[in-house]
Design a protein around this motif. Structure first.
Motif, short mmCIF file in Angstrom:
data_model
loop_
_atom_site.label_atom_id
_atom_site.label_comp_id
_atom_site.label_asym_id
_atom_site.label_seq_id
_atom_site.Cartn_x
_atom_site.Cartn_y
_atom_site.Cartn_z
N ARG A 110 54.50 52.97 46.93
CA ARG A 110 55.49 51.74 47.72
C ARG A 110 55.31 50.02 47.09
N THR A 111 54.23 49.91 46.27
CA THR A 111 54.09 48.76 46.32
C THR A 111 55.08 48.82 44.50
N LEU A 112 55.11 49.74 44.13
CA LEU A 112 56.12 48.98 42.66
C LEU A 112 57.97 49.36 43.06
N PRO A 113 58.25 48.12 41.61
CA PRO A 113 59.71 47.99 42.10
C PRO A 113 61.06 49.82 41.62
N HIS A 114 61.67 50.12 42.88
CA HIS A 114 62.16 50.31 42.62
C HIS A 114 61.96 51.81 40.98
N PRO A 115 62.38 50.67 39.91
CA PRO A 115 62.41 51.54 38.15
C PRO A 115 61.19 51.92 38.25
N LEU A 116 60.34 50.88 38.67
CA LEU A 116 58.69 51.15 37.55
C LEU A 116 58.35 52.69 38.47
N ARG A 117 58.78 52.25 39.81
CA ARG A 117 58.11 53.82 40.82
C ARG A 117 58.78 54.99 40.02
N GLU A 118 60.75 55.05 40.09
CA GLU A 118 60.69 56.35 39.28
C GLU A 118 60.03 56.49 37.84
N LEU A 119 60.13 55.51 36.63
CA LEU A 119 58.84 55.49 35.74
C LEU A 119 57.64 56.37 35.71
N VAL A 120 56.86 56.08 36.67
CA VAL A 120 55.29 56.07 37.03
C VAL A 120 56.12 57.98 37.59
N GLY A 121 56.64 58.37 38.20
CA GLY A 121 56.93 59.47 38.81
C GLY A 121 57.80 60.09 37.61
N ALA A 122 58.42 59.80 37.35
CA ALA A 122 58.98 60.69 35.89
C ALA A 122 57.42 60.90 34.90
N LEU A 123 57.11 60.40 34.87
CA LEU A 123 55.35 60.59 33.68
C LEU A 123 54.54 60.92 34.24
N GLU A 124 54.30 60.99 36.17
CA GLU A 124 53.36 61.85 36.04
C GLU A 124 53.42 63.10 35.81
N ASP A 125 55.35 63.83 36.76
CA ASP A 125 55.80 64.91 36.02
C ASP A 125 55.66 65.41 35.24
#
Length: 333
Positions: A110-125
């Protein structure tokens, strides 16, 4: 090291972490000149960050007293480091912290800006962290109390259970908590033995922080001490054996101490840790049921040696007491 925007953010992080930071230290940490540090500070001031400073030899910078910026700005690498670190908790034997780690991960997102949140989510997956063999589950609350005692340099008291199930009361000045080989250890001075000792956290019971304080030794390398100590001990083997008998029929015959016995395939899966494999092999044979050794390979080797000794003993008995089918008959030809 960093691009210019990341260096500006690093200056802000250092200023938030310290009451004052000299220009020379900032220049050294960022690998830039003192004049460049002045430009970074000016950039922060342009953004409305109240950085105060004094010029000249020994000049230093600080944030205006009372100002605090919430830590909501993470680089991509920082966010990924936090996300992967939260995932790795269970592989340190701290499964009890899984709900807290999941909640912290949600807050991070929730603290991350949308592009960075998507990037981290993709890397986690895209990453899977496999469980390492031999990881021992550790009481997270016990570890938290132990770390509290280490931070305050306070003696802890606990009951310590040996491999053979014998318990002794201990008072220990713990210098460090160490994770090594899938287990958590406390390393420090044992009052009972009057010497340095290491203790496995999964064998501690009823840990409490005492009023007594101590002064830890300077420059003590707890990890090196633990490695040297463990190298002198017999190896502890992680054992997994399938028994052709359900758990109910094994009740009272298999000790529950540090032993996991669960139903599996019409029988029972026995998991435990032992140093003496020959003694454990004799115990399994004494159960009187069929079995299959899945790990470790050394246990299968032990059963192989026992089988050879049994065959030799049986052969010796046959030669000494059984004349055989041809005994007493005239030789052919």
């Amino acid at each position: 090291m960093y691009d210019p925007s990341m260096r500006v953010l690093t200056v802000l992080e250092l200023l938030q972490a310290r009451e004052t930071v000299t220009g020379a230290e900032l220049a050294r940490r960022l690998e830039v000149s003192p004049r460049t540090v002045q430009r970074y500070v000016a950039r922060l001031q342009d953004l409305g960050i109240p950085v105060e400073g004094r010029r000249g030899v020994g000049g230093a910078y600080r944030l205006k007293p009372g100002f605090r910026l919430p830590p909501l700005m993470f680089t991509g690498e920082e966010a990924l480091s936090l996300a992967l670190g939260l995932q790795a908790l269970r592989h340190l034997g701290l499964q009890a912290l899984a709900p807290a780690a999941q909640a912290a991960g949600a807050k991070l997102g929730r603290t991350l800006p949308h592009p960075l949140r998507e990037l981290v989510g993709a890397l986690e997956d895209a990453v899977q962290l496999g469980a390492s063999p031999g990881v021992v589950t550790t009481d997270a609350a016990l570890l938290a109390r132990l770390l509290e005692a280490v931070r305050a340099a306070r003696t802890v008291g606990f009951e310590y259970v040996s491999l053979h199930g014998e318990a002794t009361a201990r008072a220990v000045d713990v210098y460090r908590a160490v994770h090594l080989g899938g287990r958590w250890y406390a390393v420090g001075w044992c009052h009972l033995r009057g010497a340095r000792r290491c203790f496995r956290l999964d064998r501690m019971r009823g840990l409490s922080v005492q009023e007594e304080s101590f002064t830890p030794p300077e420059a003590f390398d707890a990890l090196a001490y633990l490695r040297a100590t463990l190298s002198d001990l017999p190896p502890t083997h992680e054992i997994s054996v399938w028994l052709a008998s359900p758990p109910g029929e094994l009740a009272g015959r298999v000790s529950p101490w540090h032993t996991d016995l669960t139903p599996e395939g019409g029988g029972a899966r026995l998991k435990t840790q032992r140093e003496d494999l020959e003694g454990f092999a004799a115990f399994v044979l004494g159960l009187g049921c069929d079995f299959r050794v899945d790990s470790p390979p050394q246990l299968r080797e032990v059963f192989g040696r026992l089988a050879g000794r049994c065959a030799a003993a049986q052969a010796g008995h046959t030669l000494a007491h059984d004349p055989g089918p041809c005994a007493g008959r005239p030789a052919a030809g």
